[in-house]
Design a protein around this motif. Structure first.
Motif, PDB file in Angstrom:
ATOM      1  N   GLU A 105       0.804  -1.211   0.000  1.00  0.00           N
ATOM      2  CA  GLU A 105       0.000   0.000   0.000  1.00  0.00           C
ATOM      3  C   GLU A 105       0.841   1.266   0.000  1.00  0.00           C
ATOM      4  O   GLU A 105       1.825   1.373   0.721  1.00  0.00           O
ATOM      5  CB  GLU A 105      -0.933   0.007   1.206  1.00  0.00           C
ATOM      6  CG  GLU A 105      -2.009   1.087   1.093  1.00  0.00           C
ATOM      7  CD  GLU A 105      -2.944   1.026   2.289  1.00  0.00           C
ATOM      8  OE1 GLU A 105      -3.999   1.662   2.265  1.00  0.00           O
ATOM      9  OE2 GLU A 105      -2.592   0.325   3.258  1.00  0.00           O
ATOM     10  N   LYS A 106       0.462   2.216  -0.812  1.00  0.00           N
ATOM     11  CA  LYS A 106       1.126   3.508  -0.848  1.00  0.00           C
ATOM     12  C   LYS A 106       0.313   4.496  -0.022  1.00  0.00           C
ATOM     13  O   LYS A 106      -0.517   5.233  -0.554  1.00  0.00           O
ATOM     14  CB  LYS A 106       1.258   4.005  -2.286  1.00  0.00           C
ATOM     15  CG  LYS A 106       1.915   3.027  -3.233  1.00  0.00           C
ATOM     16  CD  LYS A 106       3.330   2.679  -2.806  1.00  0.00           C
ATOM     17  CE  LYS A 106       3.909   1.562  -3.643  1.00  0.00           C
ATOM     18  NZ  LYS A 106       3.082   0.325  -3.603  1.00  0.00           N
ATOM     19  N   LEU A 122       2.660   9.195  -0.681  1.00  0.00           N
ATOM     20  CA  LEU A 122       3.516   9.181  -1.857  1.00  0.00           C
ATOM     21  C   LEU A 122       4.926   9.475  -1.373  1.00  0.00           C
ATOM     22  O   LEU A 122       5.135  10.297  -0.488  1.00  0.00           O
ATOM     23  CB  LEU A 122       3.143  10.238  -2.897  1.00  0.00           C
ATOM     24  CG  LEU A 122       1.789  10.935  -2.913  1.00  0.00           C
ATOM     25  CD1 LEU A 122       1.718  11.779  -4.166  1.00  0.00           C
ATOM     26  CD2 LEU A 122       0.656   9.956  -2.871  1.00  0.00           C
ATOM     27  N   TYR A 175       1.066  12.242  -7.972  1.00  0.00           N
ATOM     28  CA  TYR A 175       0.871  10.988  -8.678  1.00  0.00           C
ATOM     29  C   TYR A 175       1.449  11.066 -10.076  1.00  0.00           C
ATOM     30  O   TYR A 175       1.831  10.085 -10.679  1.00  0.00           O
ATOM     31  CB  TYR A 175      -0.612  10.636  -8.726  1.00  0.00           C
ATOM     32  CG  TYR A 175      -1.420  11.541  -9.610  1.00  0.00           C
ATOM     33  CD1 TYR A 175      -1.524  11.271 -10.969  1.00  0.00           C
ATOM     34  CD2 TYR A 175      -2.051  12.671  -9.102  1.00  0.00           C
ATOM     35  CE1 TYR A 175      -2.252  12.115 -11.787  1.00  0.00           C
ATOM     36  CE2 TYR A 175      -2.764  13.504  -9.914  1.00  0.00           C
ATOM     37  CZ  TYR A 175      -2.861  13.223 -11.251  1.00  0.00           C
ATOM     38  OH  TYR A 175      -3.565  14.054 -12.072  1.00  0.00           O
ATOM     39  N   MET A 188       4.930  10.194  -9.953  1.00  0.00           N
ATOM     40  CA  MET A 188       4.959   8.750  -9.753  1.00  0.00           C
ATOM     41  C   MET A 188       4.749   8.019 -11.075  1.00  0.00           C
ATOM     42  O   MET A 188       5.413   7.046 -11.395  1.00  0.00           O
ATOM     43  CB  MET A 188       3.869   8.410  -8.743  1.00  0.00           C
ATOM     44  CG  MET A 188       3.148   7.124  -8.959  1.00  0.00           C
ATOM     45  SD  MET A 188       3.939   5.817  -8.006  1.00  0.00           S
ATOM     46  CE  MET A 188       3.748   4.434  -9.142  1.00  0.00           C
ATOM     47  N   GLU A 189       3.823   8.536 -11.861  1.00  0.00           N
ATOM     48  CA  GLU A 189       3.555   7.923 -13.150  1.00  0.00           C
ATOM     49  C   GLU A 189       4.751   8.105 -14.079  1.00  0.00           C
ATOM     50  O   GLU A 189       5.211   7.170 -14.725  1.00  0.00           O
ATOM     51  CB  GLU A 189       2.316   8.589 -13.753  1.00  0.00           C
ATOM     52  CG  GLU A 189       1.767   7.929 -14.976  1.00  0.00           C
ATOM     53  CD  GLU A 189       0.469   8.608 -15.350  1.00  0.00           C
ATOM     54  OE1 GLU A 189      -0.545   8.266 -14.750  1.00  0.00           O
ATOM     55  OE2 GLU A 189       0.482   9.500 -16.200  1.00  0.00           O
TER      56      GLU A 189
END
Lengths: 214, 214
Positions: free
Chosen positions: B115-116, B119, B125, B128-129
């Motif tokens: 689980e994140k 971050l 995000y 992150m992507e």
DNA sequence: ACACCATACCGTACATGTACGGAAAGAATT
DNA sequence: AATTCTTTCCGTACATGTACGGTATGGTGT
């Protein structure tokens, strides 16, 4: 055969085990998931820490027992949501499954996201499939769809593919809560519709076969 | 601007960190995944155990650093497998992604199955992507398909749905190795084909929108 | 009645992740 | 130069999961 000494003992052991499960359940309710430790659990039932290991192989085993309870609840909840239309009934499985996973991430994780290196205590995968009541309902509703001509092919293969899609969706939602999936339920529905749309237009061969193309 | 004292220090810190990562990598190679402990790692580089925490927030952080390395390798491998046909190029992503996950279950698990909650270090995000090179390639190849008219709709939405399917498939294969999926690669291909088949027949709206039909 | 033995429970011990506070050393400021 | 601040590293301490061997208790076979 009469209840031998042996069976009475086994019964008592089972009782103690479920007493431990109940205590574990309360502990989790009161202190959250990581508040459940072997030592606290043992103290709760008046045992020494190591005595817990007479009833559970390891901590994972305890978590699994808790999760099994939760999945029985899920199965019951699914069966409350049915429909005359077999496809709608199938969609209801996915919806409830998703709602459960998102609402009980810990239980979901212990059952579906921790590696099963060994099957628990000499069960076959079939037992495991039968053992998980939610999966059982899924398969039976797929069978209903096939029987009604709404889907065609091997029910187990269809169920497995639906499972993969549902699991992928839910586990991503659980694992990356911040990723912009939009409304979780809507995303689940989209994934579900997507899959059913294709499955309904083609015959699904059993899993052991390798697909023909390529 | 000239290299200030500040930047030199940061550089040195980064070097020490990657030295730790390298040591961790060797440890895993030599003793397996659970042979990697903070204490062993510290001893390996001549530090006290607690000093490791100057470079990593916790153990998870170390595992994540290892996994990031692995995913860069994956991205390179994916880019070696391309095609003139954008759809085939997209399929190649899924195939390599699956091969990687099945071949590196530990890395896959730490990145995609833990689980994140937070971050890592104030990234959005999007970082992150962008940060996961494999995901980056996936999106760009989806965009190529859209540009070529093979798929239509929002590339991010399509990529996310493909991701969900791919992840579900791979993580089930990893988690339930004994379940009769048949040949893993064949199962992956089936799931991939299934998804692409439907996606190619419909327009995929962006994720934030809720689908129209009930 | 006696010896034997399986079972249930426990005490101790160890490796592990990590919280906390401290020390030392160097940089920044006065 | 003296002081203060920051950064780096460490020693100690604690909770945890669990391996190992011991002990007592009660049933079984002679």
């Amino acid at each position: 055969m009469p209840p031998s000494v042996q069976t009475r003992r086994e019964k008592q052991k089972a009782e103690l085990r479920s007493e431990l499960v109940e205590a574990a359940h309360k502990l989790v309710q009161e202190e959250g998931y990581e508040g459940l430790t072997i030592r606290k659990l043992a103290k709760r039932v008046g045992y020494a820490p190591m005595s817990v290991y007479s009833y559970f192989a390891d901590k994972q085993d305890i978590l699994f027992a808790l999760a099994e309870d939760a999945f029985e609840t899920l199965a019951r909840r699914i069966e409350e949501h049915s429909s005359d239309d077999p496809i709608e009934a199938l969609q209801a499985v996915m919806t409830e499954y998703a709602a459960f996973g998102l609402g009980n991430p810990n239980e979901y994780r212990t059952v579906f996201m921790t590696e099963k290196t060994r099957l628990p205590e000499g069960r076959s995968y079939e037992d495991m499939e039968e053992g998980n009541p939610a999966m059982k309902v899924l398969i039976s509703r797929v069978e209903a769809c096939v029987a009604a001509g709404k889907l065609q092919g091997d029910p187990r293969a269809i169920a497995t593919m639906l499972w993969a899609v549902g699991h992928g969706t839910i586990s991503l939602l659980i694992t990356f809560p911040f990723y912009p999936f939009g409304d979780p339920q809507a995303f689940v529905k989209r994934m579900c519709d997507l899959t059913l749309a294709t499955l309904s237009t083609q015959n699904v061969p059993p899993l052991t076969e390798t697909p023909v193309n390529c």
